[in-house]
Design a protein around this motif. Sequence first.
Motif, PDB file in Angstrom:
ATOM      1  N   LEU A 216       0.718  -1.248  -0.055  1.00  7.57           N
ATOM      2  CA  LEU A 216      -0.096   0.018   0.095  1.00  7.57           C
ATOM      3  C   LEU A 216       0.859   1.164   0.045  1.00  7.57           C
ATOM      4  CD1 LEU A 216      -2.950  -0.652   2.635  1.00  7.57           C
ATOM      5  CD2 LEU A 216      -2.961  -0.732   0.234  1.00  7.57           C
ATOM      6  N   LYS A 217       0.496   2.202  -0.793  1.00  5.34           N
ATOM      7  CA  LYS A 217       1.179   3.538  -0.669  1.00  5.34           C
ATOM      8  C   LYS A 217       0.381   4.072   0.487  1.00  5.34           C
ATOM      9  CE  LYS A 217       2.278   7.693  -3.279  1.00  5.34           C
ATOM     10  NZ  LYS A 217       2.832   7.948  -2.384  1.00  5.34           N
ATOM     11  N   LEU A 218       1.220   4.547   1.534  1.00  7.20           N
ATOM     12  CA  LEU A 218       0.891   5.229   2.790  1.00  7.20           C
ATOM     13  C   LEU A 218       1.173   6.781   2.807  1.00  7.20           C
ATOM     14  CD1 LEU A 218       1.358   2.221   5.231  1.00  7.20           C
ATOM     15  CD2 LEU A 218      -0.821   3.155   4.108  1.00  7.20           C
ATOM     16  N   ASP A 219       0.359   7.773   2.535  1.00 12.55           N
ATOM     17  CA  ASP A 219       0.636   9.230   3.030  1.00 12.55           C
ATOM     18  C   ASP A 219       0.120   9.292   4.390  1.00 12.55           C
ATOM     19  OD1 ASP A 219       1.846   9.775   0.591  1.00 12.55           O
ATOM     20  OD2 ASP A 219      -0.070   9.954  -0.384  1.00 12.55           O
ATOM     21  N   TYR A 220      -0.816   8.609   5.019  1.00 15.90           N
ATOM     22  CA  TYR A 220      -1.430   8.799   6.257  1.00 15.90           C
ATOM     23  C   TYR A 220      -1.674   7.790   6.731  1.00 15.90           C
ATOM     24  CZ  TYR A 220      -1.912  13.767   4.826  1.00 15.90           C
ATOM     25  OH  TYR A 220      -1.665  15.110   4.268  1.00 15.90           O
ATOM     26  N   ILE A 221      -1.405   7.522   8.135  1.00 11.51           N
ATOM     27  CA  ILE A 221      -2.025   6.386   8.996  1.00 11.51           C
ATOM     28  C   ILE A 221      -2.663   6.988  10.195  1.00 11.51           C
ATOM     29  CG2 ILE A 221      -1.364   4.316  10.454  1.00 11.51           C
ATOM     30  CD1 ILE A 221       1.163   3.772   8.863  1.00 11.51           C
ATOM     31  N   CYS A 222      -3.984   6.413  10.434  1.00 12.37           N
ATOM     32  CA  CYS A 222      -4.928   6.935  11.062  1.00 12.37           C
ATOM     33  C   CYS A 222      -5.369   5.837  12.078  1.00 12.37           C
ATOM     34  CB  CYS A 222      -6.039   7.679  10.344  1.00 12.37           C
ATOM     35  SG  CYS A 222      -5.606   8.868   9.232  1.00 12.37           S
ATOM     36  N   PRO A 223      -4.747   5.802  13.199  1.00 14.87           N
ATOM     37  CA  PRO A 223      -5.085   4.571  14.207  1.00 14.87           C
ATOM     38  C   PRO A 223      -5.917   5.133  15.146  1.00 14.87           C
ATOM     39  CG  PRO A 223      -2.929   5.777  14.948  1.00 14.87           C
ATOM     40  CD  PRO A 223      -3.402   6.227  13.714  1.00 14.87           C
ATOM     41  N   THR A 224      -6.379   4.225  16.014  1.00 19.68           N
ATOM     42  CA  THR A 224      -7.425   4.297  16.676  1.00 19.68           C
ATOM     43  C   THR A 224      -7.032   5.189  18.218  1.00 19.68           C
ATOM     44  OG1 THR A 224      -7.407   2.303  17.416  1.00 19.68           O
ATOM     45  CG2 THR A 224      -9.397   2.913  16.196  1.00 19.68           C
ATOM     46  N   HIS A 225      -5.667   5.229  18.436  1.00 15.95           N
ATOM     47  CA  HIS A 225      -5.092   5.825  19.789  1.00 15.95           C
ATOM     48  C   HIS A 225      -3.830   6.617  19.239  1.00 15.95           C
ATOM     49  CE1 HIS A 225      -7.795   3.358  22.288  1.00 15.95           C
ATOM     50  NE2 HIS A 225      -7.460   2.242  21.457  1.00 15.95           N
ATOM     51  N   GLY A 226      -3.688   7.638  19.550  1.00 17.00           N
ATOM     52  CA  GLY A 226      -2.551   8.341  19.382  1.00 17.00           C
ATOM     53  C   GLY A 226      -2.441   9.120  18.130  1.00 17.00           C
ATOM     54  N   PRO A 227      -1.253   9.928  17.680  1.00 14.48           N
ATOM     55  CA  PRO A 227      -1.410  10.936  16.601  1.00 14.48           C
ATOM     56  C   PRO A 227      -1.620  10.042  15.130  1.00 14.48           C
ATOM     57  CG  PRO A 227       0.514  10.939  17.980  1.00 14.48           C
ATOM     58  CD  PRO A 227       0.017   9.667  18.587  1.00 14.48           C
ATOM     59  N   VAL A 228      -2.139  10.851  14.405  1.00 18.67           N
ATOM     60  CA  VAL A 228      -1.896  10.308  13.010  1.00 18.67           C
ATOM     61  C   VAL A 228      -0.651  10.556  12.289  1.00 18.67           C
ATOM     62  CG1 VAL A 228      -2.757  11.221  10.674  1.00 18.67           C
ATOM     63  CG2 VAL A 228      -4.409  10.944  12.588  1.00 18.67           C
ATOM     64  N   TRP A 229      -0.073   9.419  11.538  1.00 22.33           N
ATOM     65  CA  TRP A 229       1.164   9.736  11.117  1.00 22.33           C
ATOM     66  C   TRP A 229       1.245   9.899   9.834  1.00 22.33           C
ATOM     67  CZ3 TRP A 229       4.148   9.756  15.368  1.00 22.33           C
ATOM     68  CH2 TRP A 229       3.607   8.762  16.496  1.00 22.33           C
ATOM     69  N   HIS A 230       2.143  10.923   9.588  1.00 26.23           N
ATOM     70  CA  HIS A 230       2.237  11.385   8.067  1.00 26.23           C
ATOM     71  C   HIS A 230       3.645  11.447   7.794  1.00 26.23           C
ATOM     72  CE1 HIS A 230       1.651  13.568   4.352  1.00 26.23           C
ATOM     73  NE2 HIS A 230       2.353  14.791   4.840  1.00 26.23           N
ATOM     74  N   ASP A 231       4.563  12.460   8.547  1.00 23.14           N
ATOM     75  CA  ASP A 231       5.598  12.469   8.519  1.00 23.14           C
ATOM     76  C   ASP A 231       6.658  11.356   9.031  1.00 23.14           C
ATOM     77  OD1 ASP A 231       5.167  14.900   7.250  1.00 23.14           O
ATOM     78  OD2 ASP A 231       5.984  16.269   8.861  1.00 23.14           O
ATOM     79  N   GLU A 232       6.293  10.658   9.827  1.00 25.41           N
ATOM     80  CA  GLU A 232       6.933   9.862  10.545  1.00 25.41           C
ATOM     81  C   GLU A 232       6.659   8.370  10.459  1.00 25.41           C
ATOM     82  OE1 GLU A 232       7.465  11.212  14.556  1.00 25.41           O
ATOM     83  OE2 GLU A 232       7.498  13.266  13.924  1.00 25.41           O
ATOM     84  N   ILE A 233       5.812   7.953   9.433  1.00 24.40           N
ATOM     85  CA  ILE A 233       5.352   6.766   9.041  1.00 24.40           C
ATOM     86  C   ILE A 233       6.400   5.655   8.854  1.00 24.40           C
ATOM     87  CG2 ILE A 233       4.436   5.247   7.101  1.00 24.40           C
ATOM     88  CD1 ILE A 233       2.401   7.723   6.448  1.00 24.40           C
TER      89      ILE A 233
END
Length: 398
Positions: A216-233
């Motif tokens: 998968l190409k990932l620009d954003y990871i949106c988990p159910t707890h904690g920050p949304v990851w973008h720069d630090e994926i």
Amino acid sequence: MKINEITDSVYYVGVNDRVTVRFEAMWPLPYGVSYNSYLVRGKKTALIDGVKIDEVQDFLKNIDDASTAGIDYLVVNHTEPDHSGAIPEVVRAYPDIRIVGNAKTVEYIKGFCKITDDSRFLVVKDGDTLDLGGLTLRFALIPMVHWPETMVTYLEERNLLFSGDAFGAFGALNGAVVDRDMDTSIYYEEMYRYYSNIVGKYGRFVTAALAKLKDLKLDYICPTHGPVWHDEIAKVVEIYRSLAAYESEPGVVIVYGSMYGNTGDAAEAIARALAERGEKKIIIHNAAKSEMSDMIRDAFRYRTLIVGSCTYSMRLFPPVEMFMNAMETREIRDKVFGVFGSFTWAPNVTGGMFAGYSERMKLPIDAAFSFRHAMGEQAYKDIDEFADSIIAAQNNKV
Ligand code: FEO
């Protein structure tokens, strides 16, 4: 762009919990925790993941602020009550909403939320898609990350993954939502604790999920707890990959239990002997005082685990036994493993009990010693040999 706008058409509507003292009634929350939920607005609108019932008022307000057009779907990636608790209230507030999940999701929601009308549910299978009108959600089942029904949802047009508990961390959000807008340092410490405490037993399933999602190409990871990851994926994925594979960092964790300080003396002497041999990272936990949560985190994170106990009613000292049970439950492996024990009038049972754990966990003991009453000349000599064995095992397993 507003701080809750993650990317075009995707909004954060989750909530912070700074009240709950212990997650799952066990794990401390010094920085709180967030229950993340997201709104995706195509021609139709989907809410992704729910929150705990305690926070439902804030949740409904956040949804209302983000969508004046109502909600068509609620996608449930995971039904554990920290995410499903508020579902009955969401259904009450949005009577036409359809709940999207796999067959197991539906079974669990019927059980937890007492929503029994089958027409309420849209059942999806692995690989199915849902067209929101200009935006497409694709579902992938990742069982046991960390319940059997767990799935993730990929928003194809945004390269965005709603990942459920995967890539989550303890720690409420302090204003910002996406890593690019915040100092993320505390979340990494809390990620080790979150993973090891909550997800730790399911490493092979996390590994399987990562393999399934690797293309998968990932620009954003949106988990159910904690920050949304973008720069630090990349960093976050690597931490989860290595923890799931039981990889660990150089360092020694000594966990001991001691009623009157004699086994504690041995723990101190072991630490000194290892420090004299060049070991720089040594963490000592008194099992009767340290949080179980922290001991589990450190045992996961560092390569060498040394556990010591006095004999107590013909068993290990209870806090040490609880710790070893936590290690066995989480299938801890690939460690340099040392054990030590003390006894007085009862037979020395600690060696046998540690050997039992070692056998069941397939975690060979690299060094062991025991002593009677209090530390003496022989015990200090034994500790020198013990430390030499630990260092030799570390060198062999590099
Ligand atoms: Fe955040 Fe497995 O629930």
